[in-house]
Motif scaffolding. Structure first.
Motif, PDB file in Angstrom:
ATOM      1  N   SER A  85      -5.299  -2.350   6.631  1.00 41.68           N
ATOM      2  CA  SER A  85      -6.440  -1.666   6.005  1.00 41.68           C
ATOM      3  C   SER A  85      -6.291  -0.147   6.042  1.00 41.68           C
ATOM      4  O   SER A  85      -6.723   0.542   5.102  1.00 41.68           O
ATOM      5  CB  SER A  85      -7.736  -2.076   6.700  1.00 41.68           C
ATOM      6  OG  SER A  85      -7.700  -1.726   8.081  1.00 41.68           O
ATOM      7  N   ALA A  86      -5.683   0.393   7.107  1.00 42.17           N
ATOM      8  CA  ALA A  86      -5.491   1.850   7.186  1.00 42.17           C
ATOM      9  C   ALA A  86      -4.549   2.327   6.080  1.00 42.17           C
ATOM     10  O   ALA A  86      -4.777   3.381   5.457  1.00 42.17           O
ATOM     11  CB  ALA A  86      -4.947   2.235   8.556  1.00 42.17           C
ATOM     12  N   THR A  87      -3.506   1.554   5.814  1.00 46.39           N
ATOM     13  CA  THR A  87      -2.579   1.893   4.721  1.00 46.39           C
ATOM     14  C   THR A  87      -3.276   1.798   3.371  1.00 46.39           C
ATOM     15  O   THR A  87      -3.076   2.636   2.488  1.00 46.39           O
ATOM     16  CB  THR A  87      -1.363   0.950   4.749  1.00 46.39           C
ATOM     17  OG1 THR A  87      -0.673   1.110   5.991  1.00 46.39           O
ATOM     18  CG2 THR A  87      -0.401   1.273   3.610  1.00 46.39           C
ATOM     19  N   GLN A  88      -4.100   0.762   3.219  1.00 45.87           N
ATOM     20  CA  GLN A  88      -4.858   0.617   1.977  1.00 45.87           C
ATOM     21  C   GLN A  88      -5.770   1.815   1.735  1.00 45.87           C
ATOM     22  O   GLN A  88      -5.829   2.354   0.611  1.00 45.87           O
ATOM     23  CB  GLN A  88      -5.683  -0.662   2.016  1.00 45.87           C
ATOM     24  CG  GLN A  88      -6.542  -0.876   0.783  1.00 45.87           C
ATOM     25  CD  GLN A  88      -7.450  -2.088   0.919  1.00 45.87           C
ATOM     26  OE1 GLN A  88      -7.238  -2.940   1.786  1.00 45.87           O
ATOM     27  NE2 GLN A  88      -8.462  -2.172   0.081  1.00 45.87           N
ATOM     28  N   LYS A  89      -6.467   2.270   2.755  1.00 41.49           N
ATOM     29  CA  LYS A  89      -7.350   3.419   2.610  1.00 41.49           C
ATOM     30  C   LYS A  89      -6.566   4.690   2.279  1.00 41.49           C
ATOM     31  O   LYS A  89      -7.002   5.502   1.459  1.00 41.49           O
ATOM     32  CB  LYS A  89      -8.154   3.624   3.891  1.00 41.49           C
ATOM     33  CG  LYS A  89      -9.175   2.527   4.153  1.00 41.49           C
ATOM     34  CD  LYS A  89      -9.931   2.783   5.453  1.00 41.49           C
ATOM     35  CE  LYS A  89     -10.941   1.676   5.727  1.00 41.49           C
ATOM     36  NZ  LYS A  89     -11.666   1.893   6.995  1.00 41.49           N
ATOM     37  N   ARG A  90      -5.415   4.836   2.916  1.00 38.51           N
ATOM     38  CA  ARG A  90      -4.588   6.018   2.646  1.00 38.51           C
ATOM     39  C   ARG A  90      -4.088   6.021   1.200  1.00 38.51           C
ATOM     40  O   ARG A  90      -4.128   7.058   0.527  1.00 38.51           O
ATOM     41  CB  ARG A  90      -3.399   6.035   3.612  1.00 38.51           C
ATOM     42  CG  ARG A  90      -2.426   7.206   3.417  1.00 38.51           C
ATOM     43  CD  ARG A  90      -3.111   8.532   3.611  1.00 38.51           C
ATOM     44  NE  ARG A  90      -2.166   9.636   3.460  1.00 38.51           N
ATOM     45  CZ  ARG A  90      -2.523  10.921   3.479  1.00 38.51           C
ATOM     46  NH1 ARG A  90      -3.805  11.253   3.632  1.00 38.51           N
ATOM     47  NH2 ARG A  90      -1.624  11.853   3.330  1.00 38.51           N
ATOM     48  N   LYS A 121      -4.639  -2.461  -2.236  1.00 34.60           N
ATOM     49  CA  LYS A 121      -4.714  -3.600  -1.318  1.00 34.60           C
ATOM     50  C   LYS A 121      -3.458  -4.452  -1.393  1.00 34.60           C
ATOM     51  O   LYS A 121      -2.882  -4.833  -0.356  1.00 34.60           O
ATOM     52  CB  LYS A 121      -5.944  -4.451  -1.654  1.00 34.60           C
ATOM     53  CG  LYS A 121      -6.130  -5.636  -0.720  1.00 34.60           C
ATOM     54  CD  LYS A 121      -7.377  -6.434  -1.078  1.00 34.60           C
ATOM     55  CE  LYS A 121      -7.543  -7.630  -0.146  1.00 34.60           C
ATOM     56  NZ  LYS A 121      -8.756  -8.423  -0.476  1.00 34.60           N
ATOM     57  N   SER A 181      -5.468   4.469  -1.359  1.00 36.29           N
ATOM     58  CA  SER A 181      -6.630   4.687  -2.229  1.00 36.29           C
ATOM     59  C   SER A 181      -6.989   6.168  -2.283  1.00 36.29           C
ATOM     60  O   SER A 181      -7.319   6.701  -3.352  1.00 36.29           O
ATOM     61  CB  SER A 181      -7.826   3.870  -1.736  1.00 36.29           C
ATOM     62  OG  SER A 181      -7.540   2.492  -1.745  1.00 36.29           O
ATOM     63  N   TYR A 182      -6.923   6.828  -1.135  1.00 37.58           N
ATOM     64  CA  TYR A 182      -7.222   8.264  -1.061  1.00 37.58           C
ATOM     65  C   TYR A 182      -6.252   9.059  -1.940  1.00 37.58           C
ATOM     66  O   TYR A 182      -6.661   9.930  -2.724  1.00 37.58           O
ATOM     67  CB  TYR A 182      -7.135   8.716   0.394  1.00 37.58           C
ATOM     68  CG  TYR A 182      -7.263  10.209   0.595  1.00 37.58           C
ATOM     69  CD1 TYR A 182      -8.510  10.819   0.698  1.00 37.58           C
ATOM     70  CD2 TYR A 182      -6.128  11.000   0.699  1.00 37.58           C
ATOM     71  CE1 TYR A 182      -8.621  12.195   0.885  1.00 37.58           C
ATOM     72  CE2 TYR A 182      -6.227  12.373   0.884  1.00 37.58           C
ATOM     73  CZ  TYR A 182      -7.473  12.963   0.976  1.00 37.58           C
ATOM     74  OH  TYR A 182      -7.573  14.325   1.157  1.00 37.58           O
ATOM     75  N   ASN A 226      -6.721   8.208  -5.846  1.00 37.09           N
ATOM     76  CA  ASN A 226      -7.926   8.799  -6.425  1.00 37.09           C
ATOM     77  C   ASN A 226      -7.759  10.290  -6.681  1.00 37.09           C
ATOM     78  O   ASN A 226      -8.260  10.813  -7.685  1.00 37.09           O
ATOM     79  CB  ASN A 226      -9.127   8.561  -5.505  1.00 37.09           C
ATOM     80  CG  ASN A 226      -9.562   7.117  -5.489  1.00 37.09           C
ATOM     81  OD1 ASN A 226      -9.325   6.375  -6.438  1.00 37.09           O
ATOM     82  ND2 ASN A 226     -10.182   6.694  -4.398  1.00 37.09           N
TER      83      ASN A 226
END
Length: 426
Positions: free
Chosen positions: A351-356, A331, A358-359, A362
Motif C-alpha cells: 500500500s505504501a508503494t501504491q500511495k507513492r 494498485k 499515485s502521488y 497525479n
C-alpha cells in the motif's frame, strides 16, 4: 541536421530488410485502398452544402478526423473507425467497474482476443445509432434528400458495412503491416487533406500583401513550435527508481507525462460541442422560447467564443485525470512489483508503494493535462493571433500525426536493429 540524416538513413535501411519492406509496402497498399474507398460517395448528398456544414461545425470536423476524412465526403465508409474507437473506450471504462472485464484483460492473448470480439459486437449498434444520427442531422440541413424506408435501410446497412471494412483494413495492417492499424488509417486521412488546405490558403491569401505574408509565416512557425513541444512531451518520462533485492540490481519505472494520448481531447470536444449542436436543432423549432434559448447557447458557447474555449480547456484537463486512471493503475503496478521482489528505495512494498505511485502520477499528470488542454485550444488561439482562417490545422490532428510518426519510427528502428543483430547469430 544529424537527427534528420539519421531518420533518413533509418527509412532507407528499412527497405533493405526483406520482411520489413514487405510489411511497409503492404501497409502502403492498404492505405491507398482506403483512400480510394473514401471517394465513393453515398447517393443523394449535396457535397457542396455538406463540406460547408462541416467547416462550420467543430464536433463534426473532429468526427471527420477520426473517420479518416471520409465523413465530409459521406462515402460508403463515412463513419470510419469512430464507432469502433467509442466501443473500445467504453470497454476500457467498463473495466473500472466490472471485475470480469478487468480479469479478462490480464489473460494474455486469449483475453485480448475476447475483448476485441466484444468491441466488434458493441461497434454494430453504435454504428447504426451514429448512422441514424448523421442522417437526421444532414436531413435537417437539407443536405441529404428524403429516402424511402428501403433506401434508408440500405443506407444504414452500407454505413455499418463500411465501418466493418475499416476495422478489417486496420486489423490487416496490425497483422501484416507496420504500426497500429487504427492509428495509421486516421493518420492517412489527416495527411491526405493537408495539401488541399495548403493550396486553398495559397490561392485565397494575397501573398503580395506583407501583412498576410507575415501572418502566414508566423502561423507556420507556431506549428513547428507545437510539433517540437509534442515530440518533447511524448518522449518525456519520470523515472521512478526500482530495486530488485534478490537480483541485487536497480532499474527504473517510466511514467510518461502524456500517458493518455488523444483520448481526453476526444471526450472533451464531444461534450463541449454538444451545446452548439443542440442549439442548431432548437433554432429550427417553431417554439419561440426554445429558439431564444438556442440563441443564448449559440452566443456564449459557439466554437469561436471565449466561454467555449475555456470550457473546452477545463474538460480536457478533467478527462485527462479520469482517463489516466484507466491507463495507469498504481494498485496493479505496486502488486506486480511486490510479487517480483522489487521495491522503490525508501518505500515499503504494498500500500505504501501504491500511495507513492499515485502521488507521483497525479502530479506529473498535471503537466500532461495542461499540455493537452493547450494543444486542444491551439487552433482557436492560433487563428486569433495570425488571422489565418483557411489553413485549418487542429492541434488534435498535429498530435495524431506526430504520435503516429514517432510510433512508426520506433517500430522500424526495432525491426532494423533486430535484423542487423540476427546477422551475427547462428
Amino acid at each position: 541536421m544529424k537527427q534528420k540524416n539519421k531518420l533518413l538513413s533509418l527509412y532507407l535501411q528499412s527497405f533493405k530488410v526483406p520482411n520489413l519492406r514487405q510489411r511497409l509496402l503492404f501497409t502502403l497498399a492498404v492505405l491507398v485502398l482506403f483512400r480510394l474507398i473514401a471517394h465513393i460517395p453515398v447517393p443523394g448528398i449535396n457535397l457542396q452544402l455538406l463540406k460547408s456544414f462541416f467547416q462550420q461545425n467543430q464536433l463534426l470536423s473532429l468526427l471527420d478526423i477520426f473517420s479518416g476524412g471520409t465523413l465530409a465526403n459521406f462515402s460508403i465508409v463515412a463513419l470510419g473507425l469512430g464507432p469502433y474507437i467509442n466501443a473500445s473506450v467504453m470497454l476500457q471504462l467498463f473495466a473500472l467497474v466490472s471485475p470480469k472485464i478487468e480479469e479478462l484483460s490480464k489473460e494474455g492473448e486469449y483475453g485480448r482476443a475476447k475483448i476485441n470480439q466484444y468491441t466488434r459486437i458493441i461497434t454494430i449498434p453504435l454504428s447504426v445509432v451514429q448512422a441514424i444520427g448523421m442522417y437526421g442531422i444532414l436531413r435537417s440541413q437539407n443536405i441529404i434528400t428524403s429516402l424511402s424506408p428501403f433506401l434508408l435501410a440500405a443506407l444504414l446497412l452500407s454505413m455499418l458495412a463500411g465501418t466493418m471494412i475499416m476495422i478489417f483494413l486496420g486489423e490487416m495492417i496490425d497483422t501484416y503491416g507496420v504500426g497500429n492499424g487504427t492509428s495509421m488509417i486516421i493518420f492517412a486521412g489527416i495527411v491526405a487533406r493537408l495539401p488541399i488546405s495548403f493550396f486553398q490558403t495559397a490561392h485565397i491569401t494575397d501573398l503580395s500583401n506583407p501583412q498576410n505574408l507575415i501572418n502566414l509565416t508566423l502561423f507556420l512557425f507556431l506549428i513547428i513550435v507545437l510539433v517540437s513541444a509534442i515530440v518533447w512531451v511524448d518522449e518525456a518520462v519520470l523515472r521512478v527508481p526500482v530495486h530488485y533485492a534478490k537480483r541485487a540490481q536497480s532499474t527504473f519505472l517510466p511514467i510518461k507525462i502524456n500517458s493518455t494520448g488523444v483520448m481526453p481531447i476526444i471526450f472533451a470536444m464531444s461534450l463541449a460541442s454538444a451545446p452548439s449542436l443542440i442549439s442548431q436543432f432548437l433554432s429550427r423549432l417553431p417554439n419561440q422560447q426554445l429558439a431564444s434559448v438556442a440563441s443564448v447557447i449559440s452566443r456564449y458557447l459557439s466554437p469561436n467564443s471565449f466561454f467555449y474555449t475555456l470550457l473546452y480547456f477545463v474538460f480536457v484537463i478533467a478527462f485527462t485525470f479520469v482517463y489516466s486512471s484507466v491507463v495507469f493503475k498504481p494498485k496493479d503496478i505496486a502488486e506486480d512489483l511486490r510479487k517480483s521482489g522489487a521495491f522503490i528505495p525508501g518505500i515499503r512494498p504494498g500500500s505504501a508503494t501504491q500511495k507513492r505511485l499515485s502521488y507521483l502520477v497525479n502530479r506529473i499528470m498535471v503537466i500532461g493535462a495542461v499540455f493537452l488542454g493547450l494543444v486542444a485550444i491551439f487552433p482557436s488561439v492560433l487563428q486569433n493571433i495570425t488571422h489565418v482562417k483557411t489553413l485549418n490545422i487542429g492541434g488534435t490532428s498535429i498530435l495524431i500525426i506526430v504520435s503516429v510518426l514517432i510510433e512508426l519510427t520506433r517500430k522500424i528502428e526495432n525491426a532494423v536493429q533486430t535484423h542487423n543483430y540476427d546477422k551475427f547469430t547462428f
